[in-house]
Scaffold this motif. Structure first.
Motif, PDB file in Angstrom:
ATOM      1  N   VAL A 121     -20.036  -0.665  -9.064  1.00 40.18           N
ATOM      2  CA  VAL A 121     -20.449   0.199 -10.172  1.00 40.18           C
ATOM      3  C   VAL A 121     -19.817  -0.289 -11.471  1.00 40.18           C
ATOM      4  N   PRO A 122     -20.610  -0.687 -12.480  1.00 41.79           N
ATOM      5  CA  PRO A 122     -20.059  -1.034 -13.798  1.00 41.79           C
ATOM      6  C   PRO A 122     -19.308   0.169 -14.373  1.00 41.79           C
ATOM      7  N   THR A 123     -18.186  -0.078 -15.047  1.00 38.63           N
ATOM      8  CA  THR A 123     -17.303   1.027 -15.403  1.00 38.63           C
ATOM      9  C   THR A 123     -16.843   0.973 -16.855  1.00 38.63           C
ATOM     10  N   PHE A 124     -16.944   2.132 -17.531  1.00 39.62           N
ATOM     11  CA  PHE A 124     -16.344   2.356 -18.837  1.00 39.62           C
ATOM     12  C   PHE A 124     -15.047   3.141 -18.613  1.00 39.62           C
ATOM     13  N   ILE A 125     -14.008   2.810 -19.360  1.00 43.12           N
ATOM     14  CA  ILE A 125     -12.720   3.502 -19.229  1.00 43.12           C
ATOM     15  C   ILE A 125     -12.462   4.314 -20.492  1.00 43.12           C
ATOM     16  N   PHE A 126     -12.175   5.597 -20.319  1.00 44.06           N
ATOM     17  CA  PHE A 126     -11.825   6.459 -21.450  1.00 44.06           C
ATOM     18  C   PHE A 126     -10.390   6.930 -21.252  1.00 44.06           C
ATOM     19  N   VAL A 127      -9.508   6.497 -22.150  1.00 42.60           N
ATOM     20  CA  VAL A 127      -8.112   6.921 -22.106  1.00 42.60           C
ATOM     21  C   VAL A 127      -8.006   8.231 -22.871  1.00 42.60           C
ATOM     22  N   ASN A 128      -7.695   9.298 -22.154  1.00 39.65           N
ATOM     23  CA  ASN A 128      -7.688  10.649 -22.715  1.00 39.65           C
ATOM     24  C   ASN A 128      -6.271  11.069 -23.117  1.00 39.65           C
ATOM     25  N   LYS A 129      -6.186  12.167 -23.837  1.00 41.23           N
ATOM     26  CA  LYS A 129      -4.907  12.779 -24.255  1.00 41.23           C
ATOM     27  C   LYS A 129      -4.093  11.838 -25.135  1.00 41.23           C
ATOM     28  N   CYS A 130      -4.790  11.098 -25.983  1.00 41.17           N
ATOM     29  CA  CYS A 130      -4.098  10.161 -26.866  1.00 41.17           C
ATOM     30  C   CYS A 130      -3.387  10.872 -28.018  1.00 41.17           C
ATOM     31  N   ASP A 131      -3.615  12.181 -28.164  1.00 41.98           N
ATOM     32  CA  ASP A 131      -2.952  12.952 -29.214  1.00 41.98           C
ATOM     33  C   ASP A 131      -1.588  13.472 -28.774  1.00 41.98           C
ATOM     34  N   ALA A 132      -1.225  13.244 -27.521  1.00 45.50           N
ATOM     35  CA  ALA A 132       0.027  13.778 -26.989  1.00 45.50           C
ATOM     36  C   ALA A 132       1.231  13.033 -27.550  1.00 45.50           C
ATOM     37  N   ASP A 133       2.349  13.724 -27.664  1.00 48.37           N
ATOM     38  CA  ASP A 133       3.579  13.100 -28.147  1.00 48.37           C
ATOM     39  C   ASP A 133       4.011  11.999 -27.187  1.00 48.37           C
ATOM     40  N   GLY A 134       4.436  10.895 -27.735  1.00 49.65           N
ATOM     41  CA  GLY A 134       4.924   9.797 -26.916  1.00 49.65           C
ATOM     42  C   GLY A 134       3.849   8.867 -26.404  1.00 49.65           C
ATOM     43  N   PHE A 135       2.568   9.099 -26.798  1.00 45.39           N
ATOM     44  CA  PHE A 135       1.495   8.216 -26.326  1.00 45.39           C
ATOM     45  C   PHE A 135       1.675   6.818 -26.894  1.00 45.39           C
ATOM     46  N   ASN A 136       1.521   5.818 -26.044  1.00 45.87           N
ATOM     47  CA  ASN A 136       1.642   4.415 -26.439  1.00 45.87           C
ATOM     48  C   ASN A 136       0.416   3.673 -25.936  1.00 45.87           C
ATOM     49  N   GLY A 137      -0.531   3.421 -26.832  1.00 46.51           N
ATOM     50  CA  GLY A 137      -1.789   2.790 -26.450  1.00 46.51           C
ATOM     51  C   GLY A 137      -1.610   1.403 -25.873  1.00 46.51           C
ATOM     52  N   GLU A 138      -0.708   0.614 -26.447  1.00 45.88           N
ATOM     53  CA  GLU A 138      -0.497  -0.739 -25.945  1.00 45.88           C
ATOM     54  C   GLU A 138       0.058  -0.719 -24.526  1.00 45.88           C
ATOM     55  N   ALA A 139       0.952   0.226 -24.263  1.00 41.44           N
ATOM     56  CA  ALA A 139       1.536   0.319 -22.925  1.00 41.44           C
ATOM     57  C   ALA A 139       0.487   0.730 -21.900  1.00 41.44           C
ATOM     58  N   VAL A 140      -0.390   1.676 -22.259  1.00 38.91           N
ATOM     59  CA  VAL A 140      -1.442   2.107 -21.342  1.00 38.91           C
ATOM     60  C   VAL A 140      -2.410   0.963 -21.081  1.00 38.91           C
ATOM     61  N   LEU A 141      -2.773   0.227 -22.142  1.00 40.03           N
ATOM     62  CA  LEU A 141      -3.688  -0.898 -21.976  1.00 40.03           C
ATOM     63  C   LEU A 141      -3.076  -1.968 -21.078  1.00 40.03           C
ATOM     64  N   ALA A 142      -1.786  -2.227 -21.251  1.00 38.08           N
ATOM     65  CA  ALA A 142      -1.111  -3.209 -20.393  1.00 38.08           C
ATOM     66  C   ALA A 142      -1.107  -2.743 -18.945  1.00 38.08           C
ATOM     67  N   GLN A 143      -0.935  -1.441 -18.722  1.00 41.64           N
ATOM     68  CA  GLN A 143      -0.953  -0.906 -17.360  1.00 41.64           C
ATOM     69  C   GLN A 143      -2.341  -1.010 -16.742  1.00 41.64           C
ATOM     70  N   LEU A 144      -3.381  -0.757 -17.535  1.00 40.29           N
ATOM     71  CA  LEU A 144      -4.757  -0.900 -17.048  1.00 40.29           C
ATOM     72  C   LEU A 144      -5.012  -2.328 -16.584  1.00 40.29           C
TER      73      LEU A 144
END
Length: 728
Positions: A121-144
């Motif tokens: 199944v082709p997949t789109f990824i939506f990272v949610n709750k990005c407004d939360a305190d302490g969110f680190n987009g680069e860290a989440v992307l690296a984990q993905l």
């Protein structure tokens, strides 16, 4: 207008249903944003879902955005209902994987990712709750990229771009181009990548677009919708009718509804549809479709017809099951997620059982057998330490079984079993939450109050060497003999059947009947009476009588042939036994039979200074693990261990890590039982005393039938062995 079916999947509490609400609100489908925790989410239509704040069943919603008509299928996020999610994946064009920006990739997220890969199944990824305190987009992307795929890349807003326009990918353009040879050629020639090229890469699962936002605050939702509209491609369907069933449910009036996706042709109301004709020109059944319903949340429209690609629910079909193909669509393969626990259904006032009996019951009750002779007196049972279970009265028992059969119709993995010799009902479940849901459903829908005995492990049995089993059934005026070759199959293959017999030796109708008998029931092994798996059964010889053979005769011969072969295997015989046999062979060991148990695939994260405790725990539980890794201040262990040893380990981790450890486990398949001798000893299962599954045969002489023990059957059989290998 482009028609796409997409499923939203996620680990529980990642915000999956909240994203569905946001998509519906942004496109004007709903006027007010509902919330899961408030119990007013548009797609959580069931009372149990509203009460618990979780999604339990898959639901459908319709979204229109620009040139896109999107059918959304919201799926459960809790691991206990992962089987419902897996069934939905089979009918999707695309998946939307929601990942919490604060929690990141969870254990169940990886399970879902493996399922998406299995079904392509082709997949789109939506990272949610990005407004939360302490969110680190680069860290989440690296984990993905570390735990899911290196091909996960954020894509920019594409509103207003046509198919041939270059997408402004910035510094990521070259990295994305390296994922596909054709894309690299385009990049080298034009210096960029077009919408069409990225669309093709996503469809081929070479690229997984990542979007960031907050569904609750509607941030990033519009950009995500634009991306889905631009980067999805509509499937071209064949003209021949085909459909795939992914869900069976019952409405408020107990009408049976079959949820399906049309994968070819057109489905019309009042039309006759049949089971899959892909492998055989003669379908197993044909029935008329009554209503065709297109659902949007809890509401539906009754329509005359739906085209290929559409998702709908139909009434009037009584024989369908999830995963079944209709028309030219083949049946789906067996699901990878399976229940590992079994429970005894008891009257409501029976409680959860005596804890001291849990160990004694663990092996016996999960297999549908018990170590206590049912003919023993109550005093003998009391002396043995076994306390008799409370029983339903006959009327209530009938109502309970009828209700459970309806629930089993909706979820085949529930697998309701009536154990005659124990007079008990057993059900198979994924975990404690599903157990509570079944209990509440029986109360709300059927007015039945029940309790459940202690959960026990669901074992399986298989063989390690081929063996030809013989079954003969010849009471007066009856006749049938069948030879079934049992061969070990690949792990996870289940039961497969075939015929290697010429129609000159046995008529085609008898052969088809025997193959039906091989698949119509769950055959039990001879170690603890657990269901067989990973075995290929082949009809290699058979004989009928022109006058006396009836259909039921071959049922008896087939069942007895399987059991006779298993007894020979337990005696250590491979291929065929020697003859004659003067005394009963020794079947006290496992021989060529093997007891299998479910294993967990686990991920354990603990503070680095507790790594020694965690590793010793896994070794103590007979588990295996890869070399530990570090993630920040945490040590990470991934491996496999028996469910019987690890089922309560999450609470233990929480205690010794003082709330700072995380443990997640998913079904990892069946493997040889680590303590088989102990389990077999506790089960005290006697296959020769199990009269419903006897290995003995019946022959006839002087006008009367007489029984022949399994090890003497080869000497009395009317047909020679089809295999040539004999025991040493």
């Amino acid at each position: 207008m482009k028609r796409i079916v997409a499923g939203i999947v996620a680990h529980v509490d990642a915000g999956k249903t909240t994203l569905s609400e946001a998509l519906l609100y942004r496109t004007g489908e709903i006027r007010k944003l509902g919330r899961v925790d408030h119990g007013d989410a548009f797609l959580d239509t069931n009372s149990l879902e509203k009460a618990r704040g979780i999604t339990i069943f898959a639901h459908q919603a319709l979204v229109e955005h620009g040139d896109l008509r999107l059918t959304l299928l919201d799926t459960p996020g809790h691991v206990d209902f992962a089987a419902e999610t897996e069934r939905v994946l089979r009918v999707l064009d695309y998946a939307i994987l929601v990942v919490s920006g604060t929690d990141g990739v969870q254990g169940h997220t990886e399970t879902l990712w493996r399922l998406l890969a299995r079904y392509g199944v082709p997949t789109f990824i939506f990272v949610n709750k990005c407004d939360a305190d302490g969110f680190n987009g680069e860290a989440v992307l690296a984990q993905l990229r570390k735990r899911l795929s290196d091909a996960a890349y954020p894509l920019p807003a594409v509103d207003g771009l046509s198919d041939d326009d270059e997408v402004p990918l910035g510094e990521s353009a070259e990295d994305i181009a390296t994922l596909d040879e054709t894309a690299m050629n385009d990049y080298l020639e034009h210096g960029g990548l077009s919408v069409v090229r990225l669309r093709a890469m996503i469809a081929a699962r070479e690229l997984f677009p990542v979007y960031f936002g907050s569904a609750l605050k509607l941030e990033g939702v519009e950009e995500f919708l634009d991306g889905v509209e631009s980067f999805t491609a509509e499937t071209q369907w064949p003209e021949r009718f085909a459909a795939r069933v992914f869900k069976v449910a019952h409405d408020g009036q107990h009408n049976r509804m079959t949820w399906l996706r049309v994968t070819g042709g057109m489905l019309k109301a009042k039309e006759i549809v049949s089971s899959s004709t892909r492998k055989t020109a003669e379908p197993a059944w044909s029935e008329k479709v009554d209503q065709v319903r297109v659902y949007n949340g809890a509401k539906f429209d009754t329509v005359i017809e739906v085209p290929a690609g559409a998702v709908c629910a139909v009434t009037g079909l009584t024989q369908t099951f999830p995963g079944e193909g209709l028309g030219y669509e083949p049946d789906a393969e067996s699901p990878s997620l399976q229940p590992v626990l079994t429970y005894t259904v008891l009257p409501a006032d029976a409680g959860s059982g005596d804890a001291e009996n849990v160990g004694r019951d663990a092996a016996q009750r999960n297999t549908g057998q018990h170590g206590v002779d049912p003919d023993n007196s109550d005093d003998a049972q009391e002396d043995s330490g076994f306390v008799a279970r409370p029983r339903f009265d006959d009327l209530t028992l009938h109502k309970v079984i009828t209700a459970l059969r309806e629930l089993e119709d909706e979820n085949p993995l529930l697998h309701v079993v009536w154990v005659e010799r124990l007079a008990e009902v057993h059900v198979q479940l994924m975990g404690a939450v599903q157990l509570e849901i079944v209990q509440q459903t029986l109360h709300d829908r059927f007015g039945l109050d029940v309790s459940f005995g202690p959960g026990s492990i669901l074992y399986r049995e298989t063989i390690t060497e081929p063996i030809e089993g013989i079954g003969h059934f010849e009471p007066l005026r009856h006749y049938a003999e069948a030879h079934i070759l049992l061969e070990p199959g690949k792990p996870g293959s289940g039961i497969s059947v075939a015929s290697a017999l010429s129609e000159n030796d046995l008529d085609r109708n008898w052969q088809r009947l025997i193959l039906t008998h091989l698949t119509e029931r769950e055959h039990l092994g001879v170690l603890v009476g657990a269901p067989l798996t990973d075995i290929k059964m082949t009809l290699v010889a058979g004989k009928a009588h022109l006058k006396h053979t009836e259909g039921g005769d071959f049922r008896q011969a087939t069942y007895r042939a399987i059991r006779q072969g298993l007894m020979e295997a337990r005696a250590g015989v491979s291929g065929r036994p020697g003859s004659p046999v003067e005394e009963r062979p020794d079947t006290t060991g496992q021989g060529n039979c093997r007891l299998l148990e479910p294993w967990y695939r686990f991920r354990l994260e603990v503070p680095a200074d507790m790594i020694g405790r965690a590793m010793s725990d896994v070794q103590r539980m007979s588990g295996t693990f890869d070399s530990p890794s570090t993630d920040g201040g945490y040590a990470v262990i991934e491996g496999e261990a028996p469910v019987s040893e690890m089922r309560d380990y999450a609470m233990e981790v929480n205690q010794y890590a003082h709330g700072h450890g995380r443990f997640s486990a998913t079904f990892g398949g069946y493997k040889p039982c680590h303590d088989a001798e102990q389990v077999i000893k506790i089960a005290v299962y006697d296959p020769e005393s199990d009269l419903d599954n006897t290995p003995d045969s019946v022959f006839c002489a002087h006008g009367a039938g007489y029984p022949v023990k399994w090890y003497k059957v080869p000497e009395f059989a009317h047909l020679d062995y089809a295999t040539t290998k004999s025991a040493a």
